[in-house]
Scaffold this motif. Structure first.
Motif, PDB file in Angstrom:
ATOM      1  N   MET A 253       0.841  -1.206   0.000  1.00 17.72           N
ATOM      2  CA  MET A 253       0.000   0.000   0.000  1.00 17.72           C
ATOM      3  C   MET A 253       0.877   1.258   0.000  1.00 17.72           C
ATOM      4  SD  MET A 253      -3.090  -0.615  -0.299  1.00 17.72           S
ATOM      5  CE  MET A 253      -3.600  -2.227  -0.816  1.00 17.72           C
ATOM      6  N   ALA A 254       0.377   2.306  -0.654  1.00 14.67           N
ATOM      7  CA  ALA A 254       1.195   3.516  -0.802  1.00 14.67           C
ATOM      8  C   ALA A 254       0.991   4.477   0.360  1.00 14.67           C
ATOM      9  CB  ALA A 254       0.823   4.207  -2.108  1.00 14.67           C
ATOM     10  N   LYS A 255       2.022   5.311   0.532  1.00 14.47           N
ATOM     11  CA  LYS A 255       1.909   6.397   1.506  1.00 14.47           C
ATOM     12  C   LYS A 255       1.699   7.658   0.666  1.00 14.47           C
ATOM     13  CE  LYS A 255       4.226   8.471   5.384  1.00 14.47           C
ATOM     14  NZ  LYS A 255       5.497   9.018   5.780  1.00 14.47           N
ATOM     15  N   ILE A 256       0.463   8.120   0.614  1.00 10.67           N
ATOM     16  CA  ILE A 256       0.102   9.185  -0.338  1.00 10.67           C
ATOM     17  C   ILE A 256       0.001  10.534   0.374  1.00 10.67           C
ATOM     18  CG2 ILE A 256      -1.689   9.996  -1.943  1.00 10.67           C
ATOM     19  CD1 ILE A 256      -2.461   7.020  -2.356  1.00 10.67           C
ATOM     20  N   ALA A 257       0.640  11.543  -0.232  1.00 10.68           N
ATOM     21  CA  ALA A 257       0.406  12.932   0.187  1.00 10.68           C
ATOM     22  C   ALA A 257      -0.565  13.503  -0.830  1.00 10.68           C
ATOM     23  CB  ALA A 257       1.712  13.717   0.163  1.00 10.68           C
ATOM     24  N   PHE A 258      -1.748  13.914  -0.399  1.00 10.23           N
ATOM     25  CA  PHE A 258      -2.726  14.455  -1.347  1.00 10.23           C
ATOM     26  C   PHE A 258      -2.885  15.949  -1.094  1.00 10.23           C
ATOM     27  CE2 PHE A 258      -6.246  15.085  -4.038  1.00 10.23           C
ATOM     28  CZ  PHE A 258      -6.301  13.994  -4.911  1.00 10.23           C
ATOM     29  N   LEU A 259      -2.647  16.746  -2.132  1.00 12.20           N
ATOM     30  CA  LEU A 259      -2.655  18.206  -2.021  1.00 12.20           C
ATOM     31  C   LEU A 259      -3.918  18.750  -2.696  1.00 12.20           C
ATOM     32  CD1 LEU A 259       1.074  18.635  -3.179  1.00 12.20           C
ATOM     33  CD2 LEU A 259       0.225  18.125  -0.864  1.00 12.20           C
ATOM     34  N   GLY A 260      -4.859  19.211  -1.902  1.00  7.95           N
ATOM     35  CA  GLY A 260      -6.101  19.754  -2.455  1.00  7.95           C
ATOM     36  C   GLY A 260      -7.290  18.894  -2.089  1.00  7.95           C
ATOM     37  N   ALA A 261      -8.077  19.360  -1.140  1.00 10.91           N
ATOM     38  CA  ALA A 261      -9.272  18.615  -0.722  1.00 10.91           C
ATOM     39  C   ALA A 261     -10.513  19.398  -1.136  1.00 10.91           C
ATOM     40  CB  ALA A 261      -9.247  18.376   0.787  1.00 10.91           C
ATOM     41  N   GLY A 262     -10.586  19.699  -2.433  1.00 15.97           N
ATOM     42  CA  GLY A 262     -11.752  20.403  -2.978  1.00 15.97           C
ATOM     43  C   GLY A 262     -12.832  19.407  -3.370  1.00 15.97           C
ATOM     44  N   MET A 263     -13.698  19.835  -4.277  1.00 19.80           N
ATOM     45  CA  MET A 263     -14.820  18.982  -4.724  1.00 19.80           C
ATOM     46  C   MET A 263     -14.331  17.650  -5.281  1.00 19.80           C
ATOM     47  SD  MET A 263     -17.644  20.753  -4.381  1.00 19.80           S
ATOM     48  CE  MET A 263     -18.714  19.832  -5.434  1.00 19.80           C
ATOM     49  N   MET A 264     -13.209  17.675  -5.980  1.00 22.69           N
ATOM     50  CA  MET A 264     -12.659  16.446  -6.562  1.00 22.69           C
ATOM     51  C   MET A 264     -11.758  15.717  -5.565  1.00 22.69           C
ATOM     52  SD  MET A 264     -14.007  16.235  -9.500  1.00 22.69           S
ATOM     53  CE  MET A 264     -13.071  15.049 -10.438  1.00 22.69           C
ATOM     54  N   GLY A 265     -10.912  16.485  -4.891  1.00 25.97           N
ATOM     55  CA  GLY A 265      -9.954  15.870  -3.977  1.00 25.97           C
ATOM     56  C   GLY A 265     -10.633  15.078  -2.872  1.00 25.97           C
TER      57      GLY A 265
END
Ligand SMILES: NC(=O)c1ccc[n+]([C@@H]2O[C@H](COP(=O)([O-])OP(=O)(O)OC[C@H]3O[C@@H](n4cnc5c(N)ncnc54)[C@H](OP(=O)(O)O)[C@@H]3O)[C@@H](O)[C@H]2O)c1
Length: 297
Positions: free
Chosen positions: A1-13
């Motif tokens: 499993m990946a360790k994900i940094a997700f940038l942007g928690a908008g409508m899509m994020g």
């Protein structure tokens, strides 16, 4: 499993992050407005105060933000992700709809930091993202695209590999210009029916059942006929203009023409002129009604 940094928690994020968590990945979220990131804690996300903190040690750094300026801020700004202590060979994925020029510049910055860069813009609205059914238009080496497919599978049931880095966003912009042209045509057609005295619920049925019935027309004709639009807004008039601007610029830069693209952009520009830029794109028909009244018809 990946360790994900997700940038942007908008409508899509937001829905993309929820699906990545459901798929079993670890996700650290950065969002400029921190409250939106905090909403994801109950689904198992961790929240970071800066993109740099989110990206530290991540194996995948993934962005979904508004435009070139927003992408530049989260990747290359002060405390941007590229300032982090990066895991060697980690993936950098840009899923925002941005300009190809910015994507190529970002690739150079990411590669200089030892990252494997892919442009992976997505097609499908937030409800499609929630269902994990986005289309991903990937640009990058075949090796990198194949390596990242299992992770993209968390948000998508259809990953298309378009070619080298930049091809994904190139296709996505042309795709969005074509799509937006259909929405503009739908609004004009529906309003022309109304102005001519035809019941627009019947018109919506006719346009949807006939050769005119693309998925865009089917969806938007129904909203326009019912006068009930997506709430919260899923894709605004202003976002349409942003995509037209990047898309038409790209199309003309390769020596192709976008005569209909310019015309459809000018129809959407009326949403901004009528202070409706932040409304759902299907509300374009209301802008046409206002313009009609203003013209004394
Ligand atoms: N909505 C759709 O149907 C759809 C479909 C396919 C692709 N897309 C593309 O996906 C991307 C995200 O769209 P969305 O619908 O999620 O938009 P959105 O709900 O408006 O969210 C935009 C995101 O960008 C962030 N942002 C904006 N300016 C920023 C800046 N200067 N610095 C840092 N962060 C910034 C926002 O942070 P804040 O929360 O702090 O404002 C938010 O996280 C866009 O490129 C869009 O074109 C959208």
């Amino acid at each position: 499993m990946a360790k994900i940094a997700f940038l942007g928690a908008g409508m899509m994020g937001q829905p993309m992050i929820r699906n990545l968590l459901r798929a079993g990945h670890t996700v650290v979220v950065y969002n400029r407005t921190v409250d939106k990131a905090r909403e994801l804690e109950k689904f198992g996300a961790r929240v970071a105060a800066t993109p740099k903190l989110a990206a530290t040690g991540a194996t995948v750094i993934w962005s979904s933000v508004t435009n070139d300026a927003a992408s530049a801020a989260v990747w290359a700004g002060d405390d941007g992700a590229l300032e982090a202590d990066l895991a060697p060979g980690a993936f950098a994925i840009e899923s925002s709809t941005v300009s190809p020029d910015w994507v190529l510049h970002l690739r150079d910055l990411a590669v200089a930091r030892g990252l494997r860069f892919l442009d992976c813009p997505v097609a499908g609205r937030p409800d499609v993202a929630e269902a994990g059914q986005l289309k991903v238009f990937a640009g990058g080496s075949a090796v990198d695209v194949d390596a990242i497919r299992p992770i993209l599978a968390g948000v998508s049931k259809g990953v298309m590999h378009l070619g080298v880095v930049g091809s994904g966003i190139t296709f996505k912009l042309i795709y969005n210009v074509m799509g937006a042209i259909q929405v503009a045509a739908c609004a004009e057609g529906m309003f022309a029916c109304e102005a001519a005295g035809i019941d627009i619920s019947v018109a919506a049925e006719g346009f949807s059942a006939g050769a005119t019935g693309s998925p865009h027309v089917v969806r938007h004709a129904r909203y326009m006929a019912e006068g009930v639009h997506e709430d919260p807004v899923q894709f605004s008039g202003r976002m349409r203009i942003k995509d037209f601007d990047y898309g038409i610029q790209l199309i003309e830069s390769v020596g192709a023409q976008s005569v209909i693209g310019h015309a459809a952009r000018s129809v959407f520009a009326q949403m901004v002129e009528h202070d409706m830029g932040d409304h759902n794109d299907s509300e374009l028909i209301d802008t046409l009604r206002r313009a009609h009244r203003r013209n004394g018809k």
